[in-house]
Design an enzyme around this catalytic site. Sequence first.
Site, PDB file in Angstrom:
ATOM      1  N   ARG A  48     -38.562 132.935  20.286  1.00  0.00           N
ATOM      2  CA  ARG A  48     -39.988 132.712  20.544  1.00  0.00           C
ATOM      3  C   ARG A  48     -40.875 133.236  19.418  1.00  0.00           C
ATOM      4  NH1 ARG A  48     -40.834 131.390  25.869  1.00  0.00           N
ATOM      5  NH2 ARG A  48     -43.030 131.888  25.677  1.00  0.00           N
ATOM      6  N   GLU A  60     -37.724 111.665  13.656  1.00  0.00           N
ATOM      7  CA  GLU A  60     -37.027 112.841  14.176  1.00  0.00           C
ATOM      8  C   GLU A  60     -36.013 113.366  13.154  1.00  0.00           C
ATOM      9  OE1 GLU A  60     -37.518 114.879  16.388  1.00  0.00           O
ATOM     10  OE2 GLU A  60     -35.618 115.849  16.831  1.00  0.00           O
ATOM     11  N   GLU A 101     -37.670 120.998   9.043  1.00  0.00           N
ATOM     12  CA  GLU A 101     -37.973 122.245   9.758  1.00  0.00           C
ATOM     13  C   GLU A 101     -36.921 123.335   9.566  1.00  0.00           C
ATOM     14  OE1 GLU A 101     -38.514 121.900  14.019  1.00  0.00           O
ATOM     15  OE2 GLU A 101     -36.842 120.520  14.208  1.00  0.00           O
ATOM     16  N   HIS A 129     -45.436  99.749   0.887  1.00  0.00           N
ATOM     17  CA  HIS A 129     -46.886  99.974   0.861  1.00  0.00           C
ATOM     18  C   HIS A 129     -47.237 101.350   0.296  1.00  0.00           C
ATOM     19  CE1 HIS A 129     -47.320  96.235   2.980  1.00  0.00           C
ATOM     20  NE2 HIS A 129     -46.380  96.637   3.818  1.00  0.00           N
TER      21      HIS A 129
HETATM   22  C1  G6P Z   1     -42.241 123.248  18.828  1.00  0.00           C
HETATM   23  C2  G6P Z   1     -40.735 123.231  18.731  1.00  0.00           C
HETATM   24  C3  G6P Z   1     -40.234 121.788  18.751  1.00  0.00           C
HETATM   25  C4  G6P Z   1     -40.747 121.075  19.982  1.00  0.00           C
HETATM   26  C5  G6P Z   1     -42.266 121.162  20.113  1.00  0.00           C
HETATM   27  C6  G6P Z   1     -42.736 120.714  21.480  1.00  0.00           C
HETATM   28  O1  G6P Z   1     -42.777 122.714  17.670  1.00  0.00           O
HETATM   29  O2  G6P Z   1     -40.285 123.875  17.549  1.00  0.00           O
HETATM   30  O3  G6P Z   1     -38.832 121.778  18.753  1.00  0.00           O
HETATM   31  O4  G6P Z   1     -40.371 119.749  19.927  1.00  0.00           O
HETATM   32  O5  G6P Z   1     -42.700 122.515  19.967  1.00  0.00           O
HETATM   33  O6  G6P Z   1     -42.195 121.594  22.429  1.00  0.00           O
HETATM   34  P1  G6P Z   1     -41.906 121.235  23.932  1.00  0.00           P
HETATM   35  O7  G6P Z   1     -41.378 122.492  24.529  1.00  0.00           O
HETATM   36  O8  G6P Z   1     -43.204 120.801  24.525  1.00  0.00           O
HETATM   37  O9  G6P Z   1     -40.903 120.122  23.945  1.00  0.00           O
END
Ligand code: G6P
Length: 607
Positions: free
Chosen positions: A27, A480, A487, A503
Site C-alpha cells: 500500500r 494494458e 509501471e 498518424h
Molecule cells: C492503481 C493500481 C493499479 C489499478 C488501479 C485501479 O493504479 O496500481 O493496478 O489498476 O489503481 O485500482 P482498482 O483497485 O480500482 O482496480
Amino acid sequence: MCGIVAYIGNKPAQSLLLEGLKRLEYRGYDSAGMAILSDRLHITRAVGRVAMLEEAVARNPLAGTVGMAHTRWATHGDVSERNAHPHRDDKHGIALIHNGTIENYAPLKTYLQEKGHRFASDTDTEVLAMLVSELYDGDLETAVQSALREIRGAYAIAVICEKEANTLVVARKGSPLIVGIGDKEFVVASDGSAIVAHTTQVFELDDYQVCKLTRDDFRTSTLDNVPVTPKIRQLEMELEQIELGSFETFMMKEIFEQPEALRTTMRGRIDEHAGQVVLGGVGSYARDLVRARQIVLTGQGTAYHAAMIGQYLIEDLAKIPAKVEYASEFRYRNPIIVEGTVLIAVSQSGETADTLAALREAKERGALTMGAVNVVGSSIARETDAGVYLRVGPEIGVASTKAFTGQVMVLSLISLFLARRRFMSVDACEVMLEELSRVPDMIEKALAENDHIKRVTEKYCRNENWLFLGRGYNYPVALEGALKLKEISYIHAEGMPAAEIKHGPIALINDGMPAVFIANKGPQYDKVMLNIEQVKARGGRVIAVATEGDQNIKRHADDVFYIPDISDALSPLLTVVPLQLLACHAAKLRGHDVDKPRNLAKSVTVE
Ligand code: G6P
C-alpha cells in the site's frame, strides 16, 4: 495508499505489528513507523521499506501490548523520518496514524499554531494529531469524535494516548478499515491480510464511524456519539493466498494463479443446461439491467482497460449502447445520465477514490449502479446496488494481473447474462459459455510459454522505448501491455490502436525499436499484418502474440508468443498473459523490485 495496523491485547505488540506491516507494504513503502504504549509512548520511524523499521526496532525494542504501525505513501511532505507516521503531541502523549488526506489542513494548522502548537512535520496528519490533542479533555474517544467533525477529506486513523493506556481509538471516512475480533484482543488494519493470521471474525467501519477498543470490549459510534452496531462477518481469506510460496514475486505468483482464479470466478455462474449465466449478486435488479438503455463502465488504471473490453463486449454481444470513461473524468464532467442508465464500476480494491466518487455521482443522477469488484465488503462493493465479485483472491503485487483477467471474465459473464436475455439464441450462448469454461485450461497453455517469453525478453529488455499495438478487442490489451511494462520496468511504452501509428507514432520507429503486436486470428488479422509491415519497413523489431498454428506470422514477426485458438471476443483473456510475463521478466532483468515499483501504490485512495 498507506497501510495501517493497530493492536490491543495481551501479546507483545511489536512483532505482531511488524508482521502486519509487511503484509500491507504493497500500500505504500517510502517510510514506516510504529508507536507502542507501555508506561509511556515510544515511537520509532524509519525512511524506506518496512525492513528499515524492523532494523530500527531491533536495535531498540519496544515493549508493550498496545500499539500501532504505518507504512507511508507520501502525499503531504517529502519522504523523510520527520514526515513518517505516527505523529504525536507532547502535551497529552497522543499518537496518530492516518491513511487518506485532510483537505482543510491548512486553516486548521494556522488555528492550532495560534493556539501555541509547534509542528515537526509538513504532513496533514500531524494537524489532525494536534487537533485531537487540542480537544482532549480526559477522554480520547470524545476528542477524536470532536476533531473529526472539523475535518474535510478522507481518513482511516488509529489513535492512542499515554494517559489512557488501555484504549485504542480508530475511525474511518473514505479509506478502508477493518476491525478483527480476537480473544481479549483486537487487530485493526487497512485490509484483511494483516488480520487473517490472528482472527477471521471481522467488521468494517462505515464512513463517519469511530470505534473505541479496550482489551475486553469495543464500542462503535457516529461522530455525534450515537452508538451503532457493526455487522460482524467471516473474513474469507487463507493465509497461503497472501504468501509467496515457491514464487519469487507476488506478481509472478498471481500471473500463474490466473487459471485457478478464473475457475473460481466462473464457479456456479454458468448454467450449462439452460445455456445461461447465473449472477446471484444482481438479484432483483436483473430486469432493470436487461432493459438498460445505456451502460457506462468506469475505473482507473488496469481496471479502466478491463472496462474498455467490457464496453466492446456489451455492445457486441448484448447490443446495449455502452461507453467507458476514466472515473476521474466522469466525476467532474457533468455527464448526462439518461433514464435507464446502468453504471458499472470496475475495481480490484473497491476503494479507488475516483471510482468510488464516479459511482456516487452516477447514483445521485439516478443511474442503477453495479460493481465488478474483487475485495469483499469494500466501499464500492457496499455502495453499488448490485454486483459481481471477481473472486480471484487477494492481489498483492502492485501491478494488477489476475484482477484484470478476473474483471474481463466478470464483464464477459455480465455481457452474456444480458445477451441471452435479449437477442442471443440459446445455441449461440451455449457455444460462448463452453468456450469461456475452457479459458482457464487455455491460460495454462499460454503460461507454458514462460521460458520462451523470458528468452525473448532478454533480447529486447535494454530498449528504452516500446510500442504495443492491437485492434478491436485487443486494442485495450495493447494499452494494458504497455502499462504493465512501464509501471514495473520503467521502460517508456505506449499502447495504441495498430492503425493509429501512421498518424504520428510511426515517426518514433527507428532501427531495432520493439513493437509488440497482438495478432491473434480474428476479423482484423489481415489489417494487423499490414500494420506489422509498416513497422518492419522502418526498421522496427516485431514481437507478435499470435494464434497457435499460425505459421504465416513467422514471416512477418521477429519473435512470436503463441496462445491457443479462441474467438476474438474472449481473446483478451489470453493475449494479455504473455504481455504480463514479458513485463515481469523485463523488470526483473533490469534489476527492479517487481512487487513494489517506485512511486506507485496498489490502492489509490487519494485523487
Ligand atoms: C492503481 C493500481 C493499479 C489499478 C488501479 C485501479 O493504479 O496500481 O493496478 O489498476 O489503481 O485500482 P482498482 O483497485 O480500482 O482496480
